[in-house]
Design an enzyme around this catalytic site. Structure first.
Site, mmCIF file in Angstrom:
data_model
loop_
_atom_site.group_PDB
_atom_site.id
_atom_site.type_symbol
_atom_site.label_atom_id
_atom_site.label_comp_id
_atom_site.label_asym_id
_atom_site.label_seq_id
_atom_site.Cartn_x
_atom_site.Cartn_y
_atom_site.Cartn_z
ATOM 1 N N ARG A 40 0.860 -1.178 0.000
ATOM 2 C CA ARG A 40 0.000 0.000 0.000
ATOM 3 C C ARG A 40 0.902 1.235 0.000
ATOM 4 O O ARG A 40 2.043 1.185 0.456
ATOM 5 C CB ARG A 40 -0.853 0.035 1.267
ATOM 6 C CG ARG A 40 -1.877 -1.056 1.370
ATOM 7 C CD ARG A 40 -2.586 -1.002 2.737
ATOM 8 N NE ARG A 40 -3.474 -2.141 2.872
ATOM 9 C CZ ARG A 40 -3.104 -3.328 3.358
ATOM 10 N NH1 ARG A 40 -1.871 -3.516 3.797
ATOM 11 N NH2 ARG A 40 -3.966 -4.317 3.430
ATOM 12 N N LYS A 63 -1.536 -0.652 8.067
ATOM 13 C CA LYS A 63 -2.964 -0.950 8.210
ATOM 14 C C LYS A 63 -3.222 -2.152 9.117
ATOM 15 O O LYS A 63 -4.096 -2.111 9.971
ATOM 16 C CB LYS A 63 -3.586 -1.201 6.833
ATOM 17 C CG LYS A 63 -5.068 -1.477 6.887
ATOM 18 C CD LYS A 63 -5.684 -1.636 5.515
ATOM 19 C CE LYS A 63 -7.166 -1.915 5.613
ATOM 20 N NZ LYS A 63 -7.775 -2.080 4.297
ATOM 21 N N HIS A 128 -3.779 3.383 -5.128
ATOM 22 C CA HIS A 128 -4.153 1.981 -4.912
ATOM 23 C C HIS A 128 -4.175 1.202 -6.231
ATOM 24 O O HIS A 128 -4.110 -0.019 -6.218
ATOM 25 C CB HIS A 128 -5.507 1.909 -4.201
ATOM 26 C CG HIS A 128 -5.494 0.972 -3.043
ATOM 27 N ND1 HIS A 128 -4.589 1.067 -1.996
ATOM 28 C CD2 HIS A 128 -6.259 -0.108 -2.774
ATOM 29 C CE1 HIS A 128 -4.830 0.092 -1.138
ATOM 30 N NE2 HIS A 128 -5.834 -0.637 -1.588
ATOM 31 N N ARG A 131 -1.075 -1.151 -6.546
ATOM 32 C CA ARG A 131 -1.198 -2.428 -5.820
ATOM 33 C C ARG A 131 -2.169 -3.361 -6.537
ATOM 34 O O ARG A 131 -1.912 -4.555 -6.681
ATOM 35 C CB ARG A 131 -1.656 -2.130 -4.392
ATOM 36 C CG ARG A 131 -1.823 -3.322 -3.494
ATOM 37 C CD ARG A 131 -2.049 -2.832 -2.063
ATOM 38 N NE ARG A 131 -2.893 -3.692 -1.270
ATOM 39 C CZ ARG A 131 -2.447 -4.613 -0.430
ATOM 40 N NH1 ARG A 131 -1.163 -4.813 -0.290
ATOM 41 N NH2 ARG A 131 -3.285 -5.342 0.281
ATOM 42 N N HIS A 154 -5.468 -10.883 2.630
ATOM 43 C CA HIS A 154 -6.925 -10.767 2.574
ATOM 44 C C HIS A 154 -7.579 -11.935 3.311
ATOM 45 O O HIS A 154 -6.978 -12.996 3.447
ATOM 46 C CB HIS A 154 -7.413 -10.760 1.122
ATOM 47 C CG HIS A 154 -7.224 -9.449 0.429
ATOM 48 N ND1 HIS A 154 -7.333 -9.298 -0.927
ATOM 49 C CD2 HIS A 154 -6.952 -8.207 0.912
ATOM 50 C CE1 HIS A 154 -7.123 -8.044 -1.262
ATOM 51 N NE2 HIS A 154 -6.891 -7.357 -0.163
ATOM 52 N N TYR A 163 -11.235 -7.251 -5.178
ATOM 53 C CA TYR A 163 -10.225 -6.205 -5.030
ATOM 54 C C TYR A 163 -9.492 -5.935 -6.338
ATOM 55 O O TYR A 163 -9.257 -4.784 -6.708
ATOM 56 C CB TYR A 163 -9.236 -6.626 -3.935
ATOM 57 C CG TYR A 163 -8.137 -5.638 -3.670
ATOM 58 C CD1 TYR A 163 -8.368 -4.498 -2.910
ATOM 59 C CD2 TYR A 163 -6.855 -5.840 -4.181
ATOM 60 C CE1 TYR A 163 -7.360 -3.590 -2.666
ATOM 61 C CE2 TYR A 163 -5.843 -4.940 -3.936
ATOM 62 C CZ TYR A 163 -6.100 -3.821 -3.179
ATOM 63 O OH TYR A 163 -5.097 -2.925 -2.946
#
Length: 180
Positions: A40, A63, A128, A131, A154, A163
């Site tokens: 990220r 995160k 983003h 990624r 995830h 995603y």
């Protein structure tokens, strides 16, 4: 926050790399680092030269607070080598022009990627997207959603598919090919 997409077209990735290389070495490296890693933007910005001198990058994800060890791919290593040649070990890779040895902000990174994307005819792009681009092309080449899920930390394969936009691609293809 706006919804962003991966860059699906390899030619557009090359166009972005070329544009950024012509305009700003730091911004080019930001994009290259982003598309060749699973990181990220919040995990990329604090990286210093000393962090990328070895074969692997060690960090704690902002995160998730999980420790992560990432192999620096040969392609990324090749791009990094000339970029870091003149940096001191304590220098940030993505150094701001404001202050002494401070990284750029997330907002600056977003503006850089967004502006380059617009210049290359891409919409729905942001930090983003880098990624997501890695994940999309990793999946397209390997079809190994379980490994990609692990790389991204995830909770499920479905989260990973959504995603990277694979579910949308499958739905689009189904509708495109639907006929009575």
């Amino acid at each position: 926050m706006k919804f962003v997409e991966p860059i699906r077209d390899i030619e557009k990735i090359e166009e972005m790399k070329s544009y950024l290389k012509r305009t700003n070495a730091r911004n080019h490296m930001l994009f290259v680092f982003g598309i060749y890693s699973t990181l990220r933007i919040s995990d990329m910005l604090p990286i210093k030269k000393k962090d990328v001198l070895g074969e692997r990058l060690l960090l704690v994800e902002k995160k998730t607070l999980k420790k992560k060890e990432i192999l620096i791919s040969p392609k990324l290593r090749k791009e990094l080598k000339p970029f870091i040649a003149d940096l001191d070990d304590e220098d940030y890779l993505f150094k701001s022009r404001k202050g002494v040895n401070k990284p750029i902000s997330r907002t600056t990174a977003y503006r850089v990627i967004r502006a380059a994307g617009e210049e290359c005819g891409l919409s729905r792009i942001g930090t983003h997207s880098m990624r997501k681009t890695f994940g999309y092309h990793f999946y397209e080449r390997t079809k190994n959603i379980a490994l990609l899920q692990e790389l991204y930390s995830h909770s499920s394969e479905e989260v990973t598919k959504r995603y990277i936009g694979i579910n949308q691609d499958i739905m689009d293809k189904a509708i495109r090919n639907f006929d009575y």
